[in-house]
Design an enzyme around this catalytic site. Structure first.
Site, PDB file in Angstrom:
ATOM      1  N   SER A  31       5.976   0.840   3.049  1.00 61.32           N
ATOM      2  CA  SER A  31       5.879  -0.624   3.068  1.00 61.32           C
ATOM      3  C   SER A  31       5.557  -1.196   1.688  1.00 61.32           C
ATOM      4  O   SER A  31       4.692  -0.701   0.975  1.00 61.32           O
ATOM      5  CB  SER A  31       4.779  -1.024   4.055  1.00 61.32           C
ATOM      6  OG  SER A  31       4.630  -2.416   4.060  1.00 61.32           O
ATOM      7  N   GLY A  56       4.771  -5.605   4.452  1.00 62.99           N
ATOM      8  CA  GLY A  56       3.776  -6.090   5.407  1.00 62.99           C
ATOM      9  C   GLY A  56       4.006  -7.544   5.809  1.00 62.99           C
ATOM     10  O   GLY A  56       4.246  -8.393   4.959  1.00 62.99           O
ATOM     11  N   ASN A  79      -1.228  -2.327  -8.376  1.00 61.68           N
ATOM     12  CA  ASN A  79      -0.630  -3.595  -7.957  1.00 61.68           C
ATOM     13  C   ASN A  79      -1.651  -4.436  -7.221  1.00 61.68           C
ATOM     14  O   ASN A  79      -2.551  -3.922  -6.558  1.00 61.68           O
ATOM     15  CB  ASN A  79       0.626  -3.351  -7.099  1.00 61.68           C
ATOM     16  CG  ASN A  79       0.314  -3.251  -5.615  1.00 61.68           C
ATOM     17  OD1 ASN A  79       0.175  -4.268  -4.930  1.00 61.68           O
ATOM     18  ND2 ASN A  79       0.166  -2.029  -5.128  1.00 61.68           N
ATOM     19  N   CYS A 140      -7.081  -4.436   5.173  1.00 64.00           N
ATOM     20  CA  CYS A 140      -7.160  -5.876   4.943  1.00 64.00           C
ATOM     21  C   CYS A 140      -8.548  -6.363   5.294  1.00 64.00           C
ATOM     22  O   CYS A 140      -9.185  -5.839   6.205  1.00 64.00           O
ATOM     23  CB  CYS A 140      -6.181  -6.623   5.848  1.00 64.00           C
ATOM     24  SG  CYS A 140      -4.544  -5.969   5.815  1.00 64.00           S
ATOM     25  N   LYS A 175      -2.099   2.766   9.726  1.00 65.62           N
ATOM     26  CA  LYS A 175      -2.083   3.221   8.322  1.00 65.62           C
ATOM     27  C   LYS A 175      -3.480   3.128   7.723  1.00 65.62           C
ATOM     28  O   LYS A 175      -4.044   2.037   7.605  1.00 65.62           O
ATOM     29  CB  LYS A 175      -1.103   2.356   7.528  1.00 65.62           C
ATOM     30  CG  LYS A 175      -0.997   2.773   6.063  1.00 65.62           C
ATOM     31  CD  LYS A 175       0.193   2.112   5.432  1.00 65.62           C
ATOM     32  CE  LYS A 175       0.319   2.438   3.970  1.00 65.62           C
ATOM     33  NZ  LYS A 175       1.506   1.796   3.385  1.00 65.62           N
ATOM     34  N   GLY A 253       1.843   9.078  -0.530  1.00 65.82           N
ATOM     35  CA  GLY A 253       1.033   9.068  -1.749  1.00 65.82           C
ATOM     36  C   GLY A 253       1.639   9.910  -2.850  1.00 65.82           C
ATOM     37  O   GLY A 253       1.519  11.130  -2.838  1.00 65.82           O
ATOM     38  N   GLY A 275       6.996   5.669  -1.697  1.00 66.60           N
ATOM     39  CA  GLY A 275       6.636   4.332  -2.153  1.00 66.60           C
ATOM     40  C   GLY A 275       7.053   4.067  -3.589  1.00 66.60           C
ATOM     41  O   GLY A 275       8.227   3.794  -3.876  1.00 66.60           O
ATOM     42  N   THR A 276       6.100   4.206  -4.494  1.00 64.05           N
ATOM     43  CA  THR A 276       6.298   3.857  -5.905  1.00 64.05           C
ATOM     44  C   THR A 276       7.549   4.500  -6.511  1.00 64.05           C
ATOM     45  O   THR A 276       8.207   3.895  -7.365  1.00 64.05           O
ATOM     46  CB  THR A 276       5.029   4.269  -6.698  1.00 64.05           C
ATOM     47  OG1 THR A 276       3.925   3.571  -6.113  1.00 64.05           O
ATOM     48  CG2 THR A 276       5.118   3.934  -8.157  1.00 64.05           C
TER      49      THR A 276
HETATM   50  C1  FMN Z   1       3.986  -2.996  -4.947  1.00 60.30           C
HETATM   51  C2  FMN Z   1       3.384  -2.378  -3.719  1.00 60.30           C
HETATM   52  C3  FMN Z   1       3.285  -3.145  -2.551  1.00 60.30           C
HETATM   53  C4  FMN Z   1       2.734  -2.584  -1.378  1.00 60.30           C
HETATM   54  N1  FMN Z   1       2.663  -3.338  -0.230  1.00 60.30           N
HETATM   55  C5  FMN Z   1       2.177  -2.776   0.920  1.00 60.30           C
HETATM   56  C6  FMN Z   1       2.165  -3.527   2.139  1.00 60.30           C
HETATM   57  O1  FMN Z   1       2.617  -4.670   2.225  1.00 60.30           O
HETATM   58  N2  FMN Z   1       1.624  -2.924   3.245  1.00 60.30           N
HETATM   59  C7  FMN Z   1       1.143  -1.633   3.214  1.00 60.30           C
HETATM   60  O2  FMN Z   1       0.676  -1.127   4.252  1.00 60.30           O
HETATM   61  N3  FMN Z   1       1.181  -0.902   2.076  1.00 60.30           N
HETATM   62  C8  FMN Z   1       1.677  -1.440   0.933  1.00 60.30           C
HETATM   63  N4  FMN Z   1       1.733  -0.685  -0.220  1.00 60.30           N
HETATM   64  C9  FMN Z   1       1.242   0.719  -0.206  1.00 60.30           C
HETATM   65  C10 FMN Z   1       2.391   1.725  -0.077  1.00 60.30           C
HETATM   66  O3  FMN Z   1       3.112   1.537   1.125  1.00 60.30           O
HETATM   67  C11 FMN Z   1       1.853   3.184  -0.151  1.00 60.30           C
HETATM   68  O4  FMN Z   1       0.943   3.402   0.902  1.00 60.30           O
HETATM   69  C12 FMN Z   1       1.144   3.485  -1.472  1.00 60.30           C
HETATM   70  O5  FMN Z   1       1.804   2.859  -2.559  1.00 60.30           O
HETATM   71  C13 FMN Z   1       1.036   4.985  -1.754  1.00 60.30           C
HETATM   72  O6  FMN Z   1       2.307   5.616  -1.820  1.00 60.30           O
HETATM   73  P1  FMN Z   1       3.109   5.869  -3.210  1.00 60.30           P
HETATM   74  O7  FMN Z   1       2.164   6.551  -4.144  1.00 60.30           O
HETATM   75  O8  FMN Z   1       4.290   6.693  -2.823  1.00 60.30           O
HETATM   76  O9  FMN Z   1       3.490   4.517  -3.727  1.00 60.30           O
HETATM   77  C14 FMN Z   1       2.279  -1.230  -1.398  1.00 60.30           C
HETATM   78  C15 FMN Z   1       2.391  -0.474  -2.576  1.00 60.30           C
HETATM   79  C16 FMN Z   1       2.946  -1.024  -3.722  1.00 60.30           C
HETATM   80  C17 FMN Z   1       3.055  -0.163  -4.963  1.00 60.30           C
END
Ligand code: FMN
Length: 316
Positions: A31, A56, A79, A140, A175, A253, A275-276
């Site tokens: 997400s 989200g 972020n 949140c 989550k 992650g 994600g990233t």
């Molecule tokens: C720019 C950005 C926006 C995100 N927005 C949400 C969100 O709206 N809801 C949510 O549950 N997690 C959000 N996340 C968290 C990611 O879904 C994920 O759990 C987190 O970035 C770790 O994974 P990664 O290291 O692969 O990015 C966001 C992450 C990033 C970087």
């Protein structure tokens, strides 16, 4: 000749089960890093994804935080987007038709300021064609409890889970926030609250300072750390949670490669989210599906399911 759909014969067999939801392969997009999927339609083959998890969604539209909202850090990024989104009604009327047409499971990530808000968003999603599941972001602040994040208190986390579960007509994935001292307490609480599965981790709280201005780089001062920098922490937490609950766990992650994804599956995750890494290579999810497929073939595995939780801790 009569056509027989013998599902046992699928090869390589990448299917995994997230409770009652069977997905074609264990790769999902995380997400907030994949928009509402359409943004990626010309960059990759969306049909290859196991599932898509959208940005989200809150009850009302949110403008998010003022910029700067993103900063690169060593092996990751911070972020503070502030959960900007179009709100549940516009999401349903403007985004869901396209998503439903993709014919892949769509999991809607939701967030709220109160139990009532979580419940109301869930109720509005009931019966919406194409919604295969709900992912509940509990990182949140609960405005009624002085802004303490739902996900840092096991009883509040359980209460949100229960509220969503009571209203939902699809499986509920909760989550978890990693910003707690013992994540297994929260994991067990949401399992008791009725969660069908658990995904983790959300971002770790961090900050960055601009030496020249002596000001925080992010307008919001603090933000969420993601990317390869958090992978070892995420892997450890997935391992601990998968060992503590009996519902499926989804690992998130810092996953950037097939090898990263396989590590999470060995640690006990039934599926993973990317994600990233989508920001660096928009095709990465599809490439990881291909990589997992090759692994199953090369290792002559009966199915990818056979390695889930297969970590050996003791000798022999
Ligand atoms: C720019 C950005 C926006 C995100 N927005 C949400 C969100 O709206 N809801 C949510 O549950 N997690 C959000 N996340 C968290 C990611 O879904 C994920 O759990 C987190 O970035 C770790 O994974 P990664 O290291 O692969 O990015 C966001 C992450 C990033 C970087």
């Amino acid at each position: 000749m009569e056509f027989v759909d013998n599902r046992e014969d699928i090869f390589p067999d990448l299917r995994v089960n997230i409770g009652s939801l069977e997905i074609a392969n264990p790769v999902m997009t995380a997400s907030g890093t994949f928009g509402y999927a359409r943004e990626f339609e010309n960059l990759m083959n969306l049909h290859r994804l196991g599932a898509v998890i959208v940005k989200g969604i809150s009850l009302h539209p949110r403008p998010g935080n003022p910029p700067p909202r993103i900063v690169e850090t060593a092996c990751g990024m911070l972020n503070a987007i502030g959960l900007q989104n179009v709100g549940v009604d516009r999401f349903i009327s403007e985004k869901m038709d396209y998503l439903a047409g993709l014919n892949i499971p769509v999991i809607v990530n939701i967030l709220g300021d109160s139990l009532a808000e979580y419940r109301e968003i869930t109720e509005r999603l009931v019966g919406v064609p194409g919604v295969a599941g709900i992912e509940v972001n509990i990182s949140c602040p609960n405005v009624k409890k002085g802004g303490v994040a739902f996900g840092t208190d096991p009883s509040m986390a359980a209460a949100v889970t229960k509220a969503v579960k009571e209203s939902a007509d699809v499986p509920v994935m909760v989550k978890l926030s990693p910003n707690v001292s013992d994540i297994t307490l929260v994991a067990r609480a949401v399992e008791d609250g009725g969660a069908d599965s658990i995904s983790l981790i959300n971002t770790l709280i961090g900050m960055a300072i601009d030496l020249k201005t002596r000001r925080p780089v992010l307008a919001n001062v603090i933000g969420g750390l993601s990317g390869p920098a958090i992978k070892p922490v995420a892997l450890r937490m997935v391992y601990q949670v998968a060992s503590s609950v009996s519902i499926p766990v989804i690992g998130i992650g810092g996953i950037e490669t097939t090898e990263d994804a396989l590590e999470f599956l060995l640690a006990g995750a039934s599926a993973i989210q990317i994600g990233t890494a989508n920001f660096i290579n928009p095709r990465v999810s599809e490439e990881i599906v291909e990589g997992i497929s090759k692994y199953v073939v090369d290792e002559k595995l009966p199915s990818i399911r056979s390695i889930i939780g297969g970590l050996s801790i003791n000798d022999g």
